[in-house]
Design a protein around this motif. Structure first.
Motif, PDB file in Angstrom:
ATOM      1  N   THR A  24       0.843  -1.197   0.000  1.00 50.36           N
ATOM      2  CA  THR A  24       0.000   0.000   0.000  1.00 50.36           C
ATOM      3  C   THR A  24       0.879   1.249   0.000  1.00 50.36           C
ATOM      4  OG1 THR A  24      -0.134  -0.048   2.419  1.00 50.36           O
ATOM      5  CG2 THR A  24      -1.918  -1.120   1.193  1.00 50.36           C
ATOM      6  N   GLY A  25       2.184   1.044   0.122  1.00 51.88           N
ATOM      7  CA  GLY A  25       3.123   2.160   0.099  1.00 51.88           C
ATOM      8  C   GLY A  25       3.711   2.366  -1.280  1.00 51.88           C
ATOM      9  N   SER A  26       4.831   3.053  -1.311  1.00 53.02           N
ATOM     10  CA  SER A  26       5.480   3.369  -2.588  1.00 53.02           C
ATOM     11  C   SER A  26       6.192   2.164  -3.197  1.00 53.02           C
ATOM     12  CB  SER A  26       6.496   4.502  -2.390  1.00 53.02           C
ATOM     13  OG  SER A  26       7.602   4.043  -1.625  1.00 53.02           O
ATOM     14  N   GLY A  27       6.581   1.216  -2.368  1.00 57.41           N
ATOM     15  CA  GLY A  27       7.332   0.066  -2.868  1.00 57.41           C
ATOM     16  C   GLY A  27       8.745   0.422  -3.269  1.00 57.41           C
ATOM     17  N   GLU A  28       9.257   1.523  -2.744  1.00 60.24           N
ATOM     18  CA  GLU A  28      10.566   2.028  -3.154  1.00 60.24           C
ATOM     19  C   GLU A  28      11.685   0.989  -2.989  1.00 60.24           C
ATOM     20  OE1 GLU A  28      13.831   5.335  -1.725  1.00 60.24           O
ATOM     21  OE2 GLU A  28      11.734   5.662  -1.200  1.00 60.24           O
ATOM     22  N   LEU A  29      11.721   0.314  -1.854  1.00 60.22           N
ATOM     23  CA  LEU A  29      12.772  -0.685  -1.638  1.00 60.22           C
ATOM     24  C   LEU A  29      12.664  -1.809  -2.666  1.00 60.22           C
ATOM     25  CD1 LEU A  29      15.168  -1.744   0.020  1.00 60.22           C
ATOM     26  CD2 LEU A  29      13.512  -2.889   1.492  1.00 60.22           C
ATOM     27  N   PHE A  30      11.449  -2.276  -2.917  1.00 58.68           N
ATOM     28  CA  PHE A  30      11.257  -3.319  -3.926  1.00 58.68           C
ATOM     29  C   PHE A  30      11.704  -2.834  -5.302  1.00 58.68           C
ATOM     30  CE2 PHE A  30       8.091  -4.616  -0.717  1.00 58.68           C
ATOM     31  CZ  PHE A  30       8.496  -5.927  -0.520  1.00 58.68           C
ATOM     32  N   ARG A  31      11.333  -1.621  -5.655  1.00 59.65           N
ATOM     33  CA  ARG A  31      11.692  -1.064  -6.974  1.00 59.65           C
ATOM     34  C   ARG A  31      13.213  -0.967  -7.134  1.00 59.65           C
ATOM     35  NH1 ARG A  31       7.246   1.485  -9.653  1.00 59.65           N
ATOM     36  NH2 ARG A  31       5.388   1.426  -8.352  1.00 59.65           N
TER      37      ARG A  31
END
Length: 138
Positions: free
Chosen positions: A98-105
């Motif tokens: 539900t967040g930005s997913g920045e770490l995954f990206r």
């Protein structure tokens, strides 16, 4: 450990029995005193020849305590989960955020359409959470 993240809406509530039942899914990092600092679970989904899907994994319940955030612990957990997925010969990883997913990206994940993910997992997602599905090939 997950409770503050559930209260904030970042994680779905899960009964304790589910954590016990699925304990083998979890990678955990603890402090020398035994206090949990972070966790990430990897659930495998078998290949489905009739649907043309290779074996894949779902990353879930990813959390790092606030005092441990910003020190690379999340990256270490995600890297370990990807190594485990490779060891298990999985071809793809999915997660919902539900967040930005920045770490995954930063680790090669990109938005995916729901049809690419395992249907049983997609059907378990709560539509009202408006989660973004992210995907990474292995």
């Amino acid at each position: 450990m997950s409770e503050p993240f559930v209260r904030s809406g970042a994680l779905c509530a899960r009964p304790l029995s589910l954590y016990v039942e699925d304990s083998a899914d979890f990678l955990v990092v603890d402090a020398p005193d035994g206090k949990l600092l972070g966790c990430l679970a990897l659930r495998t989904h078998p290949a489905s020849a009739d649907a043309g899907r290779a074996a894949s994994g779902i990353l879930y319940n990813f959390c790092v305590t606030p005092c441990s955030q910003g020190h690379g612990l999340g990256t270490k957990l995600l890297t370990a989960a990807m190594a485990r997925a490779n060891f298990l010969s999985l071809k793809a990883l999915f997660t919902a955020t539900t967040g930005s997913g920045e770490l995954f990206r930063r680790h090669g994940f990109a938005p995916a359409h729901v049809t690419a993910a395992p249907p049983a997992w997609v059907n378990s997602l709560s539509p009202e959470r408006n989660s973004q599905i992210l995907f990474r090939s292995l």
